[in-house]
Scaffold this motif. Structure first.
Motif, PDB file in Angstrom:
ATOM      1  N   ALA A   1     -17.830 -36.351 -16.243  1.00  0.00           N
ATOM      2  CA  ALA A   1     -16.889 -35.323 -15.562  1.00  0.00           C
ATOM      3  C   ALA A   1     -16.885 -35.297 -14.060  1.00  0.00           C
ATOM      4  CB  ALA A   1     -17.788 -33.919 -15.892  1.00  0.00           C
ATOM      5  N   ILE A   2     -18.009 -35.683 -13.384  1.00  0.00           N
ATOM      6  CA  ILE A   2     -17.729 -36.261 -11.849  1.00  0.00           C
ATOM      7  C   ILE A   2     -16.518 -37.003 -11.572  1.00  0.00           C
ATOM      8  CG2 ILE A   2     -18.856 -37.286 -10.170  1.00  0.00           C
ATOM      9  CD1 ILE A   2     -21.536 -36.299 -11.196  1.00  0.00           C
ATOM     10  N   GLY A   3     -16.513 -38.305 -12.307  1.00  0.00           N
ATOM     11  CA  GLY A   3     -15.141 -39.048 -12.224  1.00  0.00           C
ATOM     12  C   GLY A   3     -13.950 -38.497 -12.741  1.00  0.00           C
ATOM     13  N   ILE A   4     -13.973 -37.543 -13.715  1.00  0.00           N
ATOM     14  CA  ILE A   4     -12.604 -36.818 -13.961  1.00  0.00           C
ATOM     15  C   ILE A   4     -12.181 -35.809 -12.817  1.00  0.00           C
ATOM     16  CG2 ILE A   4     -11.827 -35.111 -15.508  1.00  0.00           C
ATOM     17  CD1 ILE A   4     -13.638 -36.478 -17.818  1.00  0.00           C
ATOM     18  N   GLY A   5     -13.415 -35.092 -12.349  1.00  0.00           N
ATOM     19  CA  GLY A   5     -13.065 -34.161 -11.239  1.00  0.00           C
ATOM     20  C   GLY A   5     -12.488 -34.871 -10.020  1.00  0.00           C
ATOM     21  N   ILE A   6     -13.191 -35.971  -9.809  1.00  0.00           N
ATOM     22  CA  ILE A   6     -12.522 -36.677  -8.538  1.00  0.00           C
ATOM     23  C   ILE A   6     -11.184 -37.164  -8.948  1.00  0.00           C
ATOM     24  CG2 ILE A   6     -12.763 -39.063  -7.408  1.00  0.00           C
ATOM     25  CD1 ILE A   6     -15.733 -38.850  -7.720  1.00  0.00           C
ATOM     26  N   GLY A   7     -10.986 -37.600  -9.974  1.00  0.00           N
ATOM     27  CA  GLY A   7      -9.392 -37.882 -10.680  1.00  0.00           C
ATOM     28  C   GLY A   7      -8.413 -36.753 -10.303  1.00  0.00           C
ATOM     29  N   MET A   8      -8.919 -35.561 -10.791  1.00  0.00           N
ATOM     30  CA  MET A   8      -8.209 -34.263 -10.743  1.00  0.00           C
ATOM     31  C   MET A   8      -8.041 -33.760  -9.106  1.00  0.00           C
ATOM     32  SD  MET A   8      -9.683 -32.350 -14.159  1.00  0.00           S
ATOM     33  CE  MET A   8      -9.390 -30.886 -13.245  1.00  0.00           C
ATOM     34  N   ARG A   9      -8.866 -34.252  -8.457  1.00  0.00           N
ATOM     35  CA  ARG A   9      -9.040 -33.712  -6.978  1.00  0.00           C
ATOM     36  C   ARG A   9      -9.540 -32.410  -6.880  1.00  0.00           C
ATOM     37  NH1 ARG A   9      -4.207 -36.715  -3.781  1.00  0.00           N
ATOM     38  NH2 ARG A   9      -4.731 -38.907  -4.436  1.00  0.00           N
ATOM     39  N   SER A  10     -10.415 -32.078  -7.755  1.00  0.00           N
ATOM     40  CA  SER A  10     -10.829 -30.824  -7.992  1.00  0.00           C
ATOM     41  C   SER A  10     -12.492 -30.755  -7.520  1.00  0.00           C
ATOM     42  CB  SER A  10     -10.764 -30.506  -9.380  1.00  0.00           C
ATOM     43  OG  SER A  10     -11.388 -29.057  -9.318  1.00  0.00           O
ATOM     44  N   ILE A  11     -12.729 -30.196  -6.501  1.00  0.00           N
ATOM     45  CA  ILE A  11     -14.056 -30.042  -5.894  1.00  0.00           C
ATOM     46  C   ILE A  11     -14.666 -29.046  -6.705  1.00  0.00           C
ATOM     47  CG2 ILE A  11     -15.426 -29.155  -4.127  1.00  0.00           C
ATOM     48  CD1 ILE A  11     -14.057 -31.602  -3.382  1.00  0.00           C
ATOM     49  N   PHE A  12     -14.084 -28.117  -7.283  1.00  0.00           N
ATOM     50  CA  PHE A  12     -14.853 -27.286  -8.190  1.00  0.00           C
ATOM     51  C   PHE A  12     -15.510 -27.954  -9.424  1.00  0.00           C
ATOM     52  CE2 PHE A  12     -15.132 -24.272 -12.108  1.00  0.00           C
ATOM     53  CZ  PHE A  12     -15.965 -23.451 -11.374  1.00  0.00           C
ATOM     54  N   VAL A  13     -14.843 -28.873  -9.908  1.00  0.00           N
ATOM     55  CA  VAL A  13     -15.141 -29.551 -11.101  1.00  0.00           C
ATOM     56  C   VAL A  13     -16.468 -30.537 -10.797  1.00  0.00           C
ATOM     57  CG1 VAL A  13     -14.525 -31.346 -13.079  1.00  0.00           C
ATOM     58  CG2 VAL A  13     -12.986 -29.383 -12.511  1.00  0.00           C
TER      59      VAL A  13
END
Length: 61
Positions: free
Chosen positions: A21-33
């Protein structure tokens, strides 16, 4: 297979999913995720280590 401690399998799967999920959040450029996944990872790994220490003290590990 010897005596598998399924609780540790669940903790490790939860940790892997949190890391993903950290990698997905980075890919989405979402600090919240990213922050949410890091908090989840810390909680899951902390509970896993706490459970292992408790089981070791009780002699069930």
């Amino acid at each position: 297979m010897k005596d598998i401690k399924w609780i540790f399998v669940l903790y490790s799967l939860g940790a892997v999913l949190s890391m993903s999920a950290i990698g997905i959040g980075i890919g989405m450029r979402s600090i919240f995720v990213v922050v949410l996944a890091i908090v989840a990872l810390i909680l899951i790994m902390g509970n896993g280590f706490k459970t292992k220490a408790r089981m070791r003290e009780q002699g069930t590990l």
